[in-house]
Design an enzyme around this catalytic site. Structure first.
Site, PDB file in Angstrom:
ATOM      1  N   ARG A   1      60.427  45.628  58.534  1.00 29.74           N
ATOM      2  CA  ARG A   1      59.069  45.628  57.988  1.00 29.74           C
ATOM      3  C   ARG A   1      59.091  45.357  56.483  1.00 29.74           C
ATOM      4  O   ARG A   1      58.272  44.604  55.960  1.00 29.74           O
ATOM      5  CB  ARG A   1      58.387  46.972  58.259  1.00 29.74           C
ATOM      6  CG  ARG A   1      58.014  47.214  59.707  1.00 29.74           C
ATOM      7  CD  ARG A   1      57.377  48.594  59.875  1.00 29.74           C
ATOM      8  NE  ARG A   1      56.973  48.844  61.256  1.00 29.74           N
ATOM      9  CZ  ARG A   1      56.387  49.962  61.682  1.00 29.74           C
ATOM     10  NH1 ARG A   1      56.150  50.940  60.809  1.00 29.74           N
ATOM     11  NH2 ARG A   1      56.045  50.108  62.947  1.00 29.74           N
TER      12      ARG A   1
ATOM     13  N   GLU B   1      68.403  31.221  37.797  1.00 29.11           N
ATOM     14  CA  GLU B   1      69.151  30.548  36.743  1.00 29.11           C
ATOM     15  C   GLU B   1      69.014  31.283  35.404  1.00 29.11           C
ATOM     16  O   GLU B   1      69.986  31.431  34.662  1.00 29.11           O
ATOM     17  CB  GLU B   1      68.660  29.099  36.583  1.00 29.11           C
ATOM     18  CG  GLU B   1      68.871  28.236  37.817  1.00 29.11           C
ATOM     19  CD  GLU B   1      67.689  28.252  38.775  1.00 29.11           C
ATOM     20  OE1 GLU B   1      67.472  27.240  39.462  1.00 29.11           O
ATOM     21  OE2 GLU B   1      66.971  29.291  38.847  1.00 29.11           O
TER      22      GLU B   1
ATOM     23  N   GLY C   1      51.010  44.457  71.164  1.00 30.05           N
ATOM     24  CA  GLY C   1      51.374  44.688  72.546  1.00 30.05           C
ATOM     25  C   GLY C   1      51.705  43.415  73.293  1.00 30.05           C
ATOM     26  O   GLY C   1      51.794  42.317  72.708  1.00 30.05           O
TER      27      GLY C   1
ATOM     28  N   THR D   1      47.340  47.887  70.829  1.00 32.25           N
ATOM     29  CA  THR D   1      48.352  48.673  70.126  1.00 32.25           C
ATOM     30  C   THR D   1      47.703  49.625  69.130  1.00 32.25           C
ATOM     31  O   THR D   1      48.116  50.780  68.983  1.00 32.25           O
ATOM     32  CB  THR D   1      49.341  47.751  69.398  1.00 32.25           C
ATOM     33  OG1 THR D   1      49.990  46.912  70.353  1.00 32.25           O
ATOM     34  CG2 THR D   1      50.391  48.538  68.640  1.00 32.25           C
TER      35      THR D   1
END
Length: 341
Positions: free
Chosen positions: A186, A53, A285, A198
């Protein structure tokens, strides 16, 4: 002359520009109109800076009679002092007589108070226009405040024959365009999270190096601290948070958070909420994805399917039913799932 819906859609378009930059604040767009002409428009660009605003009114000629304008805003104007002054007070001070709002703000310090104060000041206030679209846009903000945890988005890429990779071997499945899209995703989230498998097998950086945007906060779920500190996550300059059951404290740019509860994943997410993380992109993973799906902690899932085949390897996580949306990105096909809880 355009309809109210036309200007509200413009508010939503503007609000979306703030994605990835407003942290725990909502995405908000504002358009100020007189006789079919847009006099000013703005959005909440960055956490701690001016609200939508304020930015919209800054574009309006001071000589304009504000009693003849309509203010369109995608979220109820705030009614409290935070890093900025209340936007509902600004609207009242300007002498505006009509305000159209997409949705009420559920944040406890607002939650209808902005609407109430404007009505008490004699302003005609209309609510609910494109509310569903506005709620979808602010799904992260709503989850953070209503469920006391981050918005949890799972993402994985799998081969045509249902594998996400090979054991102890880094394999690229997606095409170049999909990789760039993932880096954009991301940049849109507050944090990115992986599990120990991972971290060890892929040794990722978890940055937005393929897309111009903010690097998300990096989070490693490693209950028993079995991930070696020689990997990139520990050795580069980006901060890292490690959720575990062994220790608490800071070691350089690595912060360890000890989670002692039996429901480790859920408590970890609650801890991230306490730390101000509004959304998490999970790139872990299969074990990590399956655990989150089984715990019913997810809000959205994005699955990319490549035409490539691996013949063997790590099986992809279980799909939670039929996807609501899909799209082609090059020769990859992406499927999108949304929780209806």
């Amino acid at each position: 002359m355009h309809s109210d819906e036309h200007y509200m859609r413009r508010c939503l378009e503007l609000a979306a520009r703030g994605l990835g930059n407003t942290q725990t604040n909502p995405l908000v767009g504002c358009v100020i109109v007189q006789d079919g002409l847009i006099l000013g428009e703005g959005y909440h660009e960055k956490f701690g800076e001016a609200h939508a605003e304020v930015n919209a009114f800054a574009q309006v000629n001071p000589a304009v009679d504000h009693s003849h304008v309509t203010v369109y805003v995608s979220l109820e104007p705030c009614a409290h002092f935070g890093k900025t002054s209340p936007c509902c007070d600004l609207i009242i001070q300007k002498g505006v007589k009509r305000v159209v709002i997409a949705m009420k703000d559920p944040f406890p310090k607002v939650n209808g108070e902005g609407i109430k104060r404007m009505k008490e000041a004699g302003i005609e206030v209309e609510t609910g226009l494109l509310e569903e679209e506005a709620r979808a846009l602010n799904k992260r903000f709503l989850t953070y405040h209503l469920k006391s945890r981050p918005y949890i988005l799972l993402k994985w890429m799998q081969s045509e024959d249902g594998f996400i990779g090979k054991r102890c071997e880094q394999v690229s499945i997606s095409n170049e365009l999909s990789m760039k899209i993932v880096h954009r995703w991301r940049a849109e989230e507050a944090a990115i999270l992986i599990g120990p498998d991972t971290a060890i097998n892929d040794n990722p950086s978890l940055t937005t190096r393929l897309f111009p945007g903010n690097n998300p906060k990096r989070i490693l779920i490693d209950r028993n601290l079995r991930v070696p500190t020689s990997i990139k996550l520990f050795q580069d300059e980006e901060p890292l948070w490690v959720m575990n059951t062994e220790k608490e404290g800071r070691e350089g740019k690595v912060v360890y958070y000890k989670i002692e509860a039996a429901d480790f994943l859920e408590t970890s997410m609650q801890k991230l909420h306490e730390l101000g993380i509004v959304s998490v992109l999970v790139e872990g993973g299969a074990s990590m994805h399956n655990a989150i799906i089984e715990a019913a902690l997810w809000d959205e899932i994005r699955v990319g399917v490549s035409p490539n085949r691996l013949e063997e390897g790590v099986l992809a996580p279980h799909w939670p039913g039929v996807s609501q949306l899909s799209e082609k990105i090059g020769d990859d096909e992406w499927f999108y799932f949304f929780s209806n809880r």
